[in-house]
Design a protein around this motif. Structure first.
Motif, PDB file in Angstrom:
ATOM      1  N   VAL A  36       2.931  -8.036   2.965  1.00 41.41           N
ATOM      2  CA  VAL A  36       2.873  -7.266   4.200  1.00 41.41           C
ATOM      3  C   VAL A  36       2.670  -5.801   3.845  1.00 41.41           C
ATOM      4  O   VAL A  36       3.404  -5.250   3.013  1.00 41.41           O
ATOM      5  CB  VAL A  36       4.155  -7.434   5.035  1.00 41.41           C
ATOM      6  CG1 VAL A  36       4.173  -6.430   6.187  1.00 41.41           C
ATOM      7  CG2 VAL A  36       4.253  -8.843   5.586  1.00 41.41           C
ATOM      8  N   ALA A  37       1.678  -5.186   4.460  1.00 43.18           N
ATOM      9  CA  ALA A  37       1.405  -3.769   4.232  1.00 43.18           C
ATOM     10  C   ALA A  37       1.527  -3.017   5.551  1.00 43.18           C
ATOM     11  O   ALA A  37       0.992  -3.451   6.579  1.00 43.18           O
ATOM     12  CB  ALA A  37       0.012  -3.567   3.649  1.00 43.18           C
ATOM     13  N   GLY A  38       2.245  -1.898   5.512  1.00 41.18           N
ATOM     14  CA  GLY A  38       2.408  -1.060   6.696  1.00 41.18           C
ATOM     15  C   GLY A  38       2.794   0.337   6.281  1.00 41.18           C
ATOM     16  O   GLY A  38       3.180   0.578   5.130  1.00 41.18           O
ATOM     17  N   PRO A  41       8.067   2.866   5.905  1.00 38.93           N
ATOM     18  CA  PRO A  41       8.881   2.289   4.819  1.00 38.93           C
ATOM     19  C   PRO A  41      10.167   1.648   5.297  1.00 38.93           C
ATOM     20  O   PRO A  41      10.639   0.674   4.698  1.00 38.93           O
ATOM     21  CB  PRO A  41       9.164   3.492   3.906  1.00 38.93           C
ATOM     22  CG  PRO A  41       8.937   4.696   4.756  1.00 38.93           C
ATOM     23  CD  PRO A  41       7.896   4.323   5.746  1.00 38.93           C
ATOM     24  N   ASP A  42      10.742   2.128   6.391  1.00 42.34           N
ATOM     25  CA  ASP A  42      11.965   1.530   6.918  1.00 42.34           C
ATOM     26  C   ASP A  42      11.692   0.124   7.452  1.00 42.34           C
ATOM     27  O   ASP A  42      12.469  -0.811   7.215  1.00 42.34           O
ATOM     28  CB  ASP A  42      12.571   2.408   8.017  1.00 42.34           C
ATOM     29  CG  ASP A  42      13.096   3.723   7.487  1.00 42.34           C
ATOM     30  OD1 ASP A  42      13.457   3.779   6.289  1.00 42.34           O
ATOM     31  OD2 ASP A  42      13.131   4.695   8.251  1.00 42.34           O
ATOM     32  N   LYS A  43      10.613  -0.043   8.194  1.00 43.19           N
ATOM     33  CA  LYS A  43      10.255  -1.362   8.703  1.00 43.19           C
ATOM     34  C   LYS A  43       9.889  -2.315   7.572  1.00 43.19           C
ATOM     35  O   LYS A  43      10.204  -3.514   7.616  1.00 43.19           O
ATOM     36  CB  LYS A  43       9.099  -1.247   9.694  1.00 43.19           C
ATOM     37  CG  LYS A  43       9.464  -0.576  11.012  1.00 43.19           C
ATOM     38  CD  LYS A  43       8.286  -0.547  11.957  1.00 43.19           C
ATOM     39  CE  LYS A  43       8.662   0.087  13.294  1.00 43.19           C
ATOM     40  NZ  LYS A  43       7.504   0.132  14.227  1.00 43.19           N
ATOM     41  N   ILE A  44       9.212  -1.792   6.561  1.00 42.75           N
ATOM     42  CA  ILE A  44       8.860  -2.602   5.388  1.00 42.75           C
ATOM     43  C   ILE A  44      10.125  -3.096   4.701  1.00 42.75           C
ATOM     44  O   ILE A  44      10.252  -4.283   4.346  1.00 42.75           O
ATOM     45  CB  ILE A  44       7.997  -1.788   4.407  1.00 42.75           C
ATOM     46  CG1 ILE A  44       6.581  -1.604   4.968  1.00 42.75           C
ATOM     47  CG2 ILE A  44       7.948  -2.430   3.041  1.00 42.75           C
ATOM     48  CD1 ILE A  44       5.703  -2.830   4.917  1.00 42.75           C
ATOM     49  N   ALA A  45      11.084  -2.200   4.514  1.00 42.62           N
ATOM     50  CA  ALA A  45      12.333  -2.570   3.846  1.00 42.62           C
ATOM     51  C   ALA A  45      13.118  -3.594   4.661  1.00 42.62           C
ATOM     52  O   ALA A  45      13.697  -4.536   4.102  1.00 42.62           O
ATOM     53  CB  ALA A  45      13.180  -1.322   3.603  1.00 42.62           C
ATOM     54  N   THR A  58       3.951  -0.291   0.996  1.00 42.32           N
ATOM     55  CA  THR A  58       3.800   0.785   1.959  1.00 42.32           C
ATOM     56  C   THR A  58       2.403   1.375   1.811  1.00 42.32           C
ATOM     57  O   THR A  58       1.996   1.740   0.706  1.00 42.32           O
ATOM     58  CB  THR A  58       4.857   1.876   1.735  1.00 42.32           C
ATOM     59  OG1 THR A  58       6.154   1.299   1.848  1.00 42.32           O
ATOM     60  CG2 THR A  58       4.712   2.987   2.754  1.00 42.32           C
ATOM     61  N   CYS A  59       1.667   1.431   2.907  1.00 48.00           N
ATOM     62  CA  CYS A  59       0.272   1.869   2.838  1.00 48.00           C
ATOM     63  C   CYS A  59      -0.152   2.405   4.186  1.00 48.00           C
ATOM     64  O   CYS A  59       0.096   1.778   5.226  1.00 48.00           O
ATOM     65  CB  CYS A  59      -0.621   0.686   2.430  1.00 48.00           C
ATOM     66  SG  CYS A  59      -2.391   1.044   2.411  1.00 48.00           S
ATOM     67  N   ASP A  60      -0.825   3.550   4.189  1.00 47.00           N
ATOM     68  CA  ASP A  60      -1.439   4.081   5.397  1.00 47.00           C
ATOM     69  C   ASP A  60      -2.822   3.464   5.505  1.00 47.00           C
ATOM     70  O   ASP A  60      -3.765   3.876   4.824  1.00 47.00           O
ATOM     71  CB  ASP A  60      -1.531   5.600   5.323  1.00 47.00           C
ATOM     72  CG  ASP A  60      -2.170   6.208   6.570  1.00 47.00           C
ATOM     73  OD1 ASP A  60      -2.572   5.444   7.484  1.00 47.00           O
ATOM     74  OD2 ASP A  60      -2.293   7.442   6.620  1.00 47.00           O
TER      75      ASP A  60
END
Length: 224
Positions: A36-38, A41-45, A58-60
């Motif tokens: 999953v890339a987004g 960083p909080d949502k990723i974690a 984490t990716c823009d």
């Protein structure tokens, strides 16, 4: 378990939403490896904590250099992708045609920009895969655009056109190589995602059970 999906490496671009979480869980349950890339960083974690088998980055996705970096890290760590479900979206509208502001258009345009970056960056992966699959989530508004959602419908229509161009490129590459088509690009249309999270997830997973030529360059409307 879907045999054709087992072991495939799949990216959920913009997958930190509710539908992304359901898709990630469903893919993992069916034997896929999932990234999953987004940008948050909080949502990723949070998602990584909920699904320990999940890989996250984490990716823009609106930044081409950032997406290329994502590809480089993915290739070096786990290899090339077999599938992408593009979930970058968002909504702004209202106020009739006069209310379709440039600010709202630029906000919505980010979904198209990220779609362009992701598909261009991972096009070679999908072409090289024995079973490559790409899908993006569009809207039924494309078929019946309203003045109050003109910005949104225009961006979704452009995104569908881009996704169909991806499909044509996949088909041409297979023809030029004189090989059967092994990859497909598909548009999923929904009226609203709320309540359709599992439907979207299942439809994406089921693409691996279908022959690529039968689903490439198709528009599938998903309903409850």
């Amino acid at each position: 378990m879907t045999t054709a999906l087992h072991g495939r490496l799949v990216l959920l671009s913009g997958g930190t939403s509710a539908v992304g979480a359901v898709a990630a869980r469903t893919l993992l349950d069916r034997g896929a490896r999932v990234i999953v890339a987004g940008r948050d960083p909080d949502k990723i974690a949070e998602l990584a904590e909920a699904l320990p088998r999940l890989m996250t980055q984490t990716c823009d996705l609106t930044d081409e250099t950032s997406v290329r970096g994502l590809a480089e890290r993915t290739h070096s760590m786990v290899g090339r992708l077999d599938g992408v479900l593009h979930l970058v979206g968002g909504w702004r509208g209202g106020g009739g045609l006069a209310g379709q502001s440039d600010d709202d258009y630029r906000f919505l345009e980010r979904s198209l920009t990220s779609l362009r970056h992701v598909t261009r960056t991972f096009d070679d992966d999908l072409r090289a895969s024995a079973a490559g699959r790409f899908a993006m989530v569009s809207s039924t508004a494309v078929a019946r655009p309203l003045a109050s959602g003109a910005n949104y419908a225009a961006i979704k229509a452009a995104s569908e056109a881009w996704t169909r161009a991806v499909a044509q490129g996949l088909a041409k590459a297979a023809r030029d190589a004189q090989k059967p088509l092994a990859a497909a690009s598909v548009v999923f249309r929904v009226k609203a995602l709320d309540g359709l999270e599992q439907t979207v997830a299942d439809a994406f997973c089921d693409l691996w059970d279908a022959d690529a030529a039968s689903v490439n360059d198709t528009i599938v409307t998903l309903e409850n």
